[in-house]
Design an enzyme around this catalytic site. Sequence first.
Site, PDB file in Angstrom:
ATOM      1  N   GLY A 198       0.678  -1.068   0.374  1.00 57.95           N
ATOM      2  CA  GLY A 198      -0.246   0.147  -0.218  1.00 57.95           C
ATOM      3  C   GLY A 198       0.786   1.255   0.038  1.00 57.95           C
ATOM      4  O   GLY A 198       0.085   2.216  -0.242  1.00 57.95           O
ATOM      5  N   GLY A 202       3.012   1.642  -2.096  1.00 57.14           N
ATOM      6  CA  GLY A 202       3.138   2.160  -3.212  1.00 57.14           C
ATOM      7  C   GLY A 202       4.644   2.116  -3.971  1.00 57.14           C
ATOM      8  O   GLY A 202       5.228   2.586  -5.114  1.00 57.14           O
ATOM      9  N   SER A 210      11.149   2.872   5.984  1.00 61.06           N
ATOM     10  CA  SER A 210      10.988   3.493   4.971  1.00 61.06           C
ATOM     11  C   SER A 210      12.534   3.808   4.010  1.00 61.06           C
ATOM     12  O   SER A 210      13.301   4.516   3.972  1.00 61.06           O
ATOM     13  CB  SER A 210      11.082   5.707   5.771  1.00 61.06           C
ATOM     14  OG  SER A 210      10.315   4.971   6.370  1.00 61.06           O
ATOM     15  N   THR A 260      12.249   3.580  -1.476  1.00 61.50           N
ATOM     16  CA  THR A 260      12.617   4.137  -2.174  1.00 61.50           C
ATOM     17  C   THR A 260      13.775   4.952  -2.306  1.00 61.50           C
ATOM     18  O   THR A 260      14.036   5.031  -3.413  1.00 61.50           O
ATOM     19  CB  THR A 260      11.245   5.812  -2.074  1.00 61.50           C
ATOM     20  OG1 THR A 260      10.124   5.628  -1.819  1.00 61.50           O
ATOM     21  CG2 THR A 260      12.063   7.140  -2.955  1.00 61.50           C
ATOM     22  N   ALA A 281      16.207  11.302  -3.888  1.00 59.45           N
ATOM     23  CA  ALA A 281      15.463  11.774  -3.576  1.00 59.45           C
ATOM     24  C   ALA A 281      15.442  10.601  -1.600  1.00 59.45           C
ATOM     25  O   ALA A 281      16.711   9.954  -1.410  1.00 59.45           O
ATOM     26  CB  ALA A 281      13.999  10.567  -3.341  1.00 59.45           C
ATOM     27  N   GLY A 296      13.506   8.689   1.906  1.00 62.58           N
ATOM     28  CA  GLY A 296      12.148   8.240   2.668  1.00 62.58           C
ATOM     29  C   GLY A 296      11.164   8.685   3.792  1.00 62.58           C
ATOM     30  O   GLY A 296      11.348  10.152   4.036  1.00 62.58           O
ATOM     31  N   VAL A 297      10.075   8.498   3.125  1.00 64.49           N
ATOM     32  CA  VAL A 297       9.319   9.348   4.091  1.00 64.49           C
ATOM     33  C   VAL A 297       7.519   8.575   5.040  1.00 64.49           C
ATOM     34  O   VAL A 297       6.789   8.984   4.957  1.00 64.49           O
ATOM     35  CB  VAL A 297       8.379  10.471   3.251  1.00 64.49           C
ATOM     36  CG1 VAL A 297       7.362  10.682   2.336  1.00 64.49           C
ATOM     37  CG2 VAL A 297       7.852  11.735   4.425  1.00 64.49           C
ATOM     38  N   GLU A 320       7.510   6.471   6.905  1.00 63.55           N
ATOM     39  CA  GLU A 320       6.893   6.518   8.325  1.00 63.55           C
ATOM     40  C   GLU A 320       7.125   7.792   8.565  1.00 63.55           C
ATOM     41  O   GLU A 320       5.863   7.645  10.049  1.00 63.55           O
ATOM     42  CB  GLU A 320       7.998   5.430   8.842  1.00 63.55           C
ATOM     43  CG  GLU A 320       8.203   4.175   9.106  1.00 63.55           C
ATOM     44  CD  GLU A 320       9.313   4.174   9.471  1.00 63.55           C
ATOM     45  OE1 GLU A 320       9.367   2.247   9.949  1.00 63.55           O
ATOM     46  OE2 GLU A 320      10.906   4.369   9.085  1.00 63.55           O
TER      47      GLU A 320
END
Lengths: 802, 178
Positions: A498, A500, A540, A543, A743, A745-746, A748
Amino acid sequence: MTDKQYESKYKRVGQRYNRKDAQEKVTGQALYTYDLEFPGMLHARCLFSPYARAKIVSIDTSKAKALPGVRAVLTGEDSDILVGLYMQDKRALSKGETRYHGDIVAAVAAVDEDTAERAISLLDVKYEPLEPVHNVDEALEAKTLVHDDINHLKHIEGVFFPQKDSNIASWNKSRKGDLDKAFAEADLVVENEFSLPAVAHVPMETHVAIVQEDPYSKKIRIWSSAQSPFAIRQIMADSFGISETDVEVHIPFVGGGFGGKAGIHLEPLATLLSRAAGGAPVKLRATREAEFNTLPTRAGMRGRIKSGVTKDGKITAIRVNYDWDSGAYADYGVNVGKTAVYSGLGPYAVENASIDSKTIYTNKVFSTAYRGFGHLETHWSIERQIDILSQKLGIDPYEFRMKNLLEPGTRTMSGELITESSGSPKDCLTAVVKEIGWTGRKTEEERQREWKTGKVRGKGFAMLQKAPAMPANTASSVIMQMNGDGHVKMMIGAVDFGQGANTVMAQIAAQILDIPIEHIEVMSEIDTRANPYDWNTVASKYTFMGGNAVIKASKEMLRKIKEVAAQALRTEPEMLAHAGGEVFHVHNPERRLSYKDIALGYMYPGGNSIGGPVISSGSSIADGLSNLHPETGQGLPALDWTFGAHAVELEVDVETGNIEILKIASAFDIGQVINEKLVYGQITGGVVQGLGSAILEGYKFNKNVQLMNPSFTDNKIPTMKDMPKEIVPIYIENPQHDGPFGARGVGEHPMISVPSAIGNAIYDALGINFHVLPLSPEAIMLGILSGKKEILGTDVENLPGH
Amino acid sequence: MSNEKDCSMYTEHVESGKRKVTIQLKVNGHQVVRDIDPTMSLLHFLRDDQKLFGTKEACGEGECGACTVIMNGKAVTSCIVLAVEADGAEIKTVEGLAKNGKLSILQEEFIAEDALQCGFCTPGFLMSSRALLDHNPNPSDEEIIEVLSGNLCRCTGYIPILRAVKTAAERERKELGR
C-alpha cells in the site's frame, strides 16, 4: 486536498501517477493471503494463555485429537524451535510456562475453521497461575525472570546486549562530551518523565500464513501476509536447519503492515502443523482478537530526561533514559531500543549527552516494530521536554528550537557530520510554523477569556527525524527484462503493501528509459524463487535503496540497448541519445532504432542477428553504515535522515475534554518528490495514525496483566469523524546527493511527533503539561479537574475529593 | 455450537448440524438458489459458497465495515447478517460495481484520488459509498462522514476517500444526470 500545485522538474519522477495496482483493488480482484485456498488445505486455530504468567501443568489433547476432521494437535512439548530476527527468545508454542495473556499454548489443524475451533474447546489444560511481572519497575528489580534462560539466548552479538540474570533483553548506550561538567555549568536544569502505552498496528488484514512442508523433499512453501519475504526465508532456514533455497516465500497482496508484519510471526507454527498433518497446506489466520492479544504491538515506553540549558536558550547537556516495556519477547523489540540511542535526542545538536535505552521483558503482549519505530515514542518525550524548557526559559518555542536544531557542520548523537546533503530541519520547522500563523504562546489572560466560551484554541509544533533502522549490510536488488514490444518487466524484492513501492520504482525506471510508466510492469506478487533479494520492506528505506538499484538496472539496460544499436547503426554507443523508447544518433537523428527492435536481439535485413534478449539488474547496499560502539554509541547508523515538523491548531472543549484538530501542517525534507499523490497519502495516513496514538489508542491491562481491550469495540482507531479538518502537506526538497534523484524516504515519518505537536498545542490552549498518552477526553478532563499544571498520570485518585 | 454428540454424527466438514435451508436470492444481478447451513453468515455465503472474494472480513463483529455489501439497497455489514436473512434479497458486492469491463465513476474516483493504499478496506468503503450515493446523489461532507465513519481504514487517513466520494457524486450528477 493534495498539493496539485506541485511541479516537478522531471517528466516522470515527481508526477502524480495513479498507483499501479489500484484497479485490482477497486474491483475485488486483488487476492490477499486471507483469500487463498489450496487443494487439501487445512485450517488452524490456537489456544491462548488465559493468564499473563502461568505454569502449564498438563495438557490433555485426547478429546481434541479424537474429533473427526482434526489432523494435527500440537503443544509446546512437540517442538523446541526458537525463532527471532535479532534475538531468538520465542518458541512457536509456549512450553512449560506462558509469558503473556495471549501466548500460544496449543494449536490445531483441521479440515475447516469450525472444526479447529471446536477441537480447541476440547483441549483440557491445567495451569498454575504465577505472579506476573507487571511493569518495567518490577522487571528491573529482577525478582522474577520472564526468561530464566536469558544468559543463553542467541542474539546478534555486539549489537544487542542482554544483561545477565535480569529482565533486560538489551541495554544500549550512547555517550558524548562531558555531561557532569555541562550540567554543573548550566543555568537551568530541568528533569521530566513522559510515558505512553502499547499501541496496536491494526492492519485491516490480520496476520495470516499458509504453509506446506513437503513431506518428501522437506521444502517449505509459505504464502504469507508479510513484509519480509527474505527475512522469513532466512529465519525459517536457520530455525529449521535447511537451506534458504528450500524455503519458498510467496507474498500476494498484503492488507496493511505498519511494521507489525515485519520479521517472522505465524509461519513457524503453521510449518509445524503442516508437518504434523502429513504435509498438507495449513492456513493459520489470526482473528481480530488474536491480532490485538497474541501478535505483537508497539512497546509501551517511559522516557526520563534531564536537560541543562543556558539562559539564552542553548541546550548544553542532556541525559536520557528510555525504558521499553517489550512484554514477553523482544525478538524485534531490541532493535527498537537500539534505535533510541542514536535517534533519541531528536534533530538537535547537543555537545554533551548520554542515552541509555533498555528493552525490558515483562508479562505483557510482546512488542515489535511499528511505523517509525522508537521515534513516535522518543519524540513524545523529547519534544514535550523541549516545549517545557522553552516555557521555563520564557523563550518562544520556535526561537528555542531554531537555536538548537541540527545544521551543516553540527553532529548527531552518534557523531555523524550533518551537511547540506543531509536535509534541513530548520526549513521544515519554519515552513509549518508559518503555515499555522504562529505568533507566540497565549497569555494566561487570553486563556481565561477563551475558557469562559467553553472552548479554548491552542497552537503547537514539534520536530521529527528518522533514518532507516537497519543492519550495516542491508541490501536491495532488482531485475529488469525487456519484452519484444519494448515494454519492461521488473522484479523487485520489496512488498508493496500500500505504500506504493511498485509505482515509485516504475516511475524511476520510466524516467531513465524515457518510456511511459504504463510500459513498465512491476511483478506484484513476491516469490523468493524468482524475485531478487531485499532485506525487509521496512524502515522507509525502499524508495532510497530500491530506487538506487532501479537506477543502476535502468542505466545498464540502456547501455546494453545502445551497444547493440551502435553496432546496427554503425556508430559508437557514446554517439547515441535516447527518447520516447528510441535510440538515435545525436547528430543524424534519422539514424534511429526503436527499443523493440533490440529488445529480443537485433536482426539485420539479411537475417544475421546480434545482441539477444535485453536483461539487466541492479543492486544497492547501505553504503558506509557501521555498527555502533557498544559503550559510546558512536558510528554511522543512518543511510538517510528525513527531517520533518508538524504544527497543529486545535480546539479543546473544556467541558468534555474533547480535542478537535482544526489544522495540521506537516513538512518533510524528502529531497525530491517521486510521486506527489503517493507522498500525500503517506502524510494523510501517517498523520491520522499518529492522531490515534495521540488521543485514542492504547492497551489497557488489569491488575493481573490481562489485556482488557482486544477488540474494535474497546480499542478504537480513528474513523472518518476523527479526521483533522485540514492537513497541509509541505514538501521540502533539499536533495541528498546519493539518493535516487535526490530523494529520501517518508513512509513512516508522518506519524512521528503528531502526539508531541498536539501535546504542545494543548499546553498553549490550557496551560497544562500532559506527560502521558493518550490525550483522551477522559485524560484531558481529569487533568483539568485536578487543578495541576503538570499531569503525570490519569489516576482518578489525583482528583480533588478522592 | 453443538455438543460433542452432534459432532460425532459427521465424518468431515462440521457445521452447525442444523437442517439445511434453501435460499433464493440475486447476487450482482444473477439468480442464485442454494441449500445452506442456517447459521452461515452472509459474508461466508458470499465468500465460501459464491467464491466472491472481494468482500473481506476484518473483525467479524460488525465494527469495521470491511465486509459491507448492499442488501436491498441498504449497506449492511455482511459478517453479522445471516445468509438466510438474504432469502429473496438483491445483493450487490464490489464485483458488481463495474459494468461491461468499464469501471464505475465511483471506482474511477477512488483510483484518481488515491483513496486506497493496501486495498483491504476498499470494497467495504466502495459499497458504503455506493449505498449513500444511491440514496443521496448530493451529500454534504457531514453526511459522507457520518455514513463512512462505520468503515475503518488504517492507511489513508480518510481524506482521500472523502474527496473521492465527493468528486464521484459530482461526476455522477453531471454525467449520469442523477
